[in-house]
Design a protein around this motif. Structure first.
Motif, PDB file in Angstrom:
ATOM      1  N   ASN A   1      11.715  99.704  76.228  1.00 27.98           N
ATOM      2  CA  ASN A   1      10.790  99.386  75.147  1.00 27.98           C
ATOM      3  C   ASN A   1       9.575  98.600  75.630  1.00 27.98           C
ATOM      4  O   ASN A   1       8.460  98.821  75.176  1.00 27.98           O
ATOM      5  CB  ASN A   1      11.514  98.583  74.063  1.00 27.98           C
ATOM      6  CG  ASN A   1      12.335  99.490  73.157  1.00 27.98           C
ATOM      7  OD1 ASN A   1      12.204 100.702  73.223  1.00 27.98           O
ATOM      8  ND2 ASN A   1      13.162  98.888  72.330  1.00 27.98           N
TER       9      ASN A   1
ATOM     10  N   LYS B   1       5.459  99.435  74.927  1.00 23.86           N
ATOM     11  CA  LYS B   1       4.449  98.563  74.328  1.00 23.86           C
ATOM     12  C   LYS B   1       3.295  98.313  75.284  1.00 23.86           C
ATOM     13  O   LYS B   1       2.136  98.185  74.862  1.00 23.86           O
ATOM     14  CB  LYS B   1       5.088  97.239  73.903  1.00 23.86           C
ATOM     15  CG  LYS B   1       4.160  96.352  73.072  1.00 23.86           C
ATOM     16  CD  LYS B   1       4.878  95.132  72.528  1.00 23.86           C
ATOM     17  CE  LYS B   1       3.943  94.289  71.662  1.00 23.86           C
ATOM     18  NZ  LYS B   1       4.619  93.096  71.109  1.00 23.86           N
TER      19      LYS B   1
ATOM     20  N   TRP C   1      -2.079  99.629  66.192  1.00 25.35           N
ATOM     21  CA  TRP C   1      -1.704  99.885  67.577  1.00 25.35           C
ATOM     22  C   TRP C   1      -1.962 101.363  67.874  1.00 25.35           C
ATOM     23  O   TRP C   1      -1.578 102.237  67.085  1.00 25.35           O
ATOM     24  CB  TRP C   1      -0.231  99.574  67.801  1.00 25.35           C
ATOM     25  CG  TRP C   1       0.104  98.116  67.918  1.00 25.35           C
ATOM     26  CD1 TRP C   1       0.565  97.293  66.936  1.00 25.35           C
ATOM     27  CD2 TRP C   1       0.040  97.316  69.102  1.00 25.35           C
ATOM     28  NE1 TRP C   1       0.778  96.030  67.412  1.00 25.35           N
ATOM     29  CE2 TRP C   1       0.466  96.008  68.756  1.00 25.35           C
ATOM     30  CE3 TRP C   1      -0.344  97.567  70.430  1.00 25.35           C
ATOM     31  CZ2 TRP C   1       0.522  94.973  69.678  1.00 25.35           C
ATOM     32  CZ3 TRP C   1      -0.283  96.528  71.351  1.00 25.35           C
ATOM     33  CH2 TRP C   1       0.135  95.251  70.981  1.00 25.35           C
TER      34      TRP C   1
ATOM     35  N   TYR D   1       8.404 103.999  67.282  1.00 25.05           N
ATOM     36  CA  TYR D   1       7.777 102.783  67.816  1.00 25.05           C
ATOM     37  C   TYR D   1       8.302 101.524  67.122  1.00 25.05           C
ATOM     38  O   TYR D   1       7.706 100.453  67.240  1.00 25.05           O
ATOM     39  CB  TYR D   1       6.254 102.865  67.668  1.00 25.05           C
ATOM     40  CG  TYR D   1       5.633 103.925  68.535  1.00 25.05           C
ATOM     41  CD1 TYR D   1       5.309 103.660  69.863  1.00 25.05           C
ATOM     42  CD2 TYR D   1       5.403 105.214  68.040  1.00 25.05           C
ATOM     43  CE1 TYR D   1       4.743 104.642  70.673  1.00 25.05           C
ATOM     44  CE2 TYR D   1       4.844 106.198  68.846  1.00 25.05           C
ATOM     45  CZ  TYR D   1       4.519 105.910  70.158  1.00 25.05           C
ATOM     46  OH  TYR D   1       3.976 106.881  70.961  1.00 25.05           O
TER      47      TYR D   1
ATOM     48  N   LEU E   1       9.578  97.106  68.423  1.00 27.48           N
ATOM     49  CA  LEU E   1       8.800  96.662  69.580  1.00 27.48           C
ATOM     50  C   LEU E   1       8.009  95.385  69.280  1.00 27.48           C
ATOM     51  O   LEU E   1       7.293  94.889  70.141  1.00 27.48           O
ATOM     52  CB  LEU E   1       7.813  97.760  70.007  1.00 27.48           C
ATOM     53  CG  LEU E   1       8.388  99.102  70.471  1.00 27.48           C
ATOM     54  CD1 LEU E   1       7.254 100.045  70.848  1.00 27.48           C
ATOM     55  CD2 LEU E   1       9.321  98.911  71.653  1.00 27.48           C
TER      56      LEU E   1
ATOM     57  N   LEU F   1       5.593  95.351  67.086  1.00 29.66           N
ATOM     58  CA  LEU F   1       4.213  95.758  66.792  1.00 29.66           C
ATOM     59  C   LEU F   1       3.726  95.155  65.478  1.00 29.66           C
ATOM     60  O   LEU F   1       2.611  94.627  65.392  1.00 29.66           O
ATOM     61  CB  LEU F   1       4.099  97.283  66.742  1.00 29.66           C
ATOM     62  CG  LEU F   1       4.513  98.065  67.991  1.00 29.66           C
ATOM     63  CD1 LEU F   1       4.215  99.555  67.806  1.00 29.66           C
ATOM     64  CD2 LEU F   1       3.816  97.530  69.234  1.00 29.66           C
TER      65      LEU F   1
END
Length: 406
Positions: free
Chosen positions: A3, A7, A64, A103, A106, A108
């Motif tokens: 992971n 990122k 992102w 995703y 992570l 984010l």
């Protein structure tokens, strides 16, 4: 691929107008918005994207992106204003929050929320509202419940008796100027409410087909609009989207208007956006009412918020000890004092007794969604008895009203 490596390949930046197709695609995926739902809301193919374009132009959007500029996670801040106990505050409306599942986990969104808080603080947006897809998730980020959504069902035989009022009702289009002006007056006298301009009215109707609605506006004996009901009738049901009044005469006049449909309907169903059960005001209060949490709020910049907040009366010095999981500038000691007709003074040096709580509890406290005694009882606030009484005296006692959705 681990992971952390995933990122590392991503970059965080502003989402621009040229990314609007990706913005909407992510939004539709995360919230599973179907073409049928768009059609039911009155949109033709592509119209939602076009209608969002001018709004996104005014908003702050961050996301992102992958190395080839594919948007994978996003957050949007709308520039709103709200009435907090008679003072107009800039409010950052958080919306469009989403991450593609591949995703997830992570961090984010955590990074995007931190960035959003920094941006709102820079913009002077001292408080933030959002509609939570997960209350526990946003509580961990510092938001707390600040308003309720009540729904009710009334049989035609339970409608309030007709009252003698001096005014009259007119049926208008929902975008009539008298509807907007009436709401504007209402919002400026009701704590928690959104101040609506064109931007906000567009969002108010975003997921509704406004063509099916009618506005019933109550005018007093001097032809001044004093309240309205936004409604539609279908399959013997009088459905209310919003009903507001400036005084009790208007409330009675609006219910007279609803009662006038007695021969056409079997039920009245509707929404109320303040913790004020309808049953108490009815002759036959044995009706079905449900209540659920609605919007959450979060103080963005505590020091500036406290300086602007309309505390009542004079305040002998005391201090909050606050913890905030994301906005480090809200952590620590905030001493509050005020002379009767003077400004609120806030300092970082401890004076007087302490009130210990987290940012989300302080938000719901100052928004008057829950009172100090209740928050102490459930162990979300810690202070001595005398300071608890002081909090009860200086925090205005008016339940928040918020009927918008964004």
């Amino acid at each position: 691929m681990p992971n952390t490596h995933v990122k590392e390949r991503l970059k965080i930046k502003s989402v621009e107008l040229e990314d609007i197709d990706q913005y909407n695609e992510l939004l539709r995926y995360v919230f599973q918005v179907s073409r049928f739902q768009l059609f039911e809301s009155g949109y033709e193919e592509g119209e939602l994207i076009r209608s969002k374009r001018p709004i996104l132009k005014e908003a702050d959007v961050f996301g992102w992106f992958t190395e080839d500029d594919q948007l994978v996670s996003q957050i949007c801040i709308y520039p709103f204003q709200v009435n907090i106990h008679g003072e107009i505050f800039k409010m950052g409306g958080i919306t469009g929050v989403g991450t593609y599942p591949e995703y997830a986990n992570l961090g984010l969104m955590n990074d995007l929320i931190k960035l959003a808080l920094e941006k709102m603080r820079k913009n002077g947006q001292l408080i933030s509202y959002l509609y939570p897809y997960s209350i526990p998730y946003y509580r961990r980020k510092g938001w707390e419940i600040i308003s309720d959504h009540l729904t009710f069902e009334i049989k035609d035989t339970q409608l309030p008796s007709v009252s003698d009022v001096p005014g009259h009702i007119e049926r208008l289009k929902v975008d009539a100027e008298d509807v907007k002006q009436t709401y504007n007056r209402f919002a400026r006298t009701n704590h928690g409410a959104m101040i609506r301009g064109k931007f906000e009215w567009d969002e108010y109707w975003r997921w509704e087909n406004e063509e099916k609605y009618t506005a019933g506006v109550y005018y007093d004996s001097e032809d001044r609009p004093q309240g309205y009901v936004l409604y539609w009738i279908e399959e013997d049901v009088f459905s209310i989207k919003e009903i507001i009044w400036m005084n009790q005469e208007a409330r009675k006049g609006l219910w007279n208007f609803i009662h006038a449909h007695f021969s056409m309907i079997d039920w009245v169903k509707g929404d109320i956006y303040v913790n004020e059960p309808l049953a108490f005001l009815l002759d036959d209060g044995h009706i079905k009412e449900t209540i659920e949490p609605y919007y959450m709020g979060r103080i963005v910049d505590l020091e500036a918020f406290l300086q602007k907040y309309p505390f009542e009366g004079s305040i002998p010095a005391f201090h909050f000890i606050v913890t905030d999981p994301l906005a480090e500038w809200n952590n620590g000691i905030f001493t509050v004092s005020k002379e009767k007709d003077g400004p609120v003074k806030v300092s970082k040096e401890p004076e007087g007794k302490a009130v210990t709580l987290d940012i989300q509890t302080l938000t719901t406290l100052l928004m008057s969604y829950r009172n100090p005694s209740y928050l102490k009882k459930v162990e979300l606030l810690n202070t001595d008895a005398a300071t608890l009484r002081l909090l009860e005296e200086i925090i205005p006692d008016q339940s928040p009203y918020f009927s918008d959705y964004f």
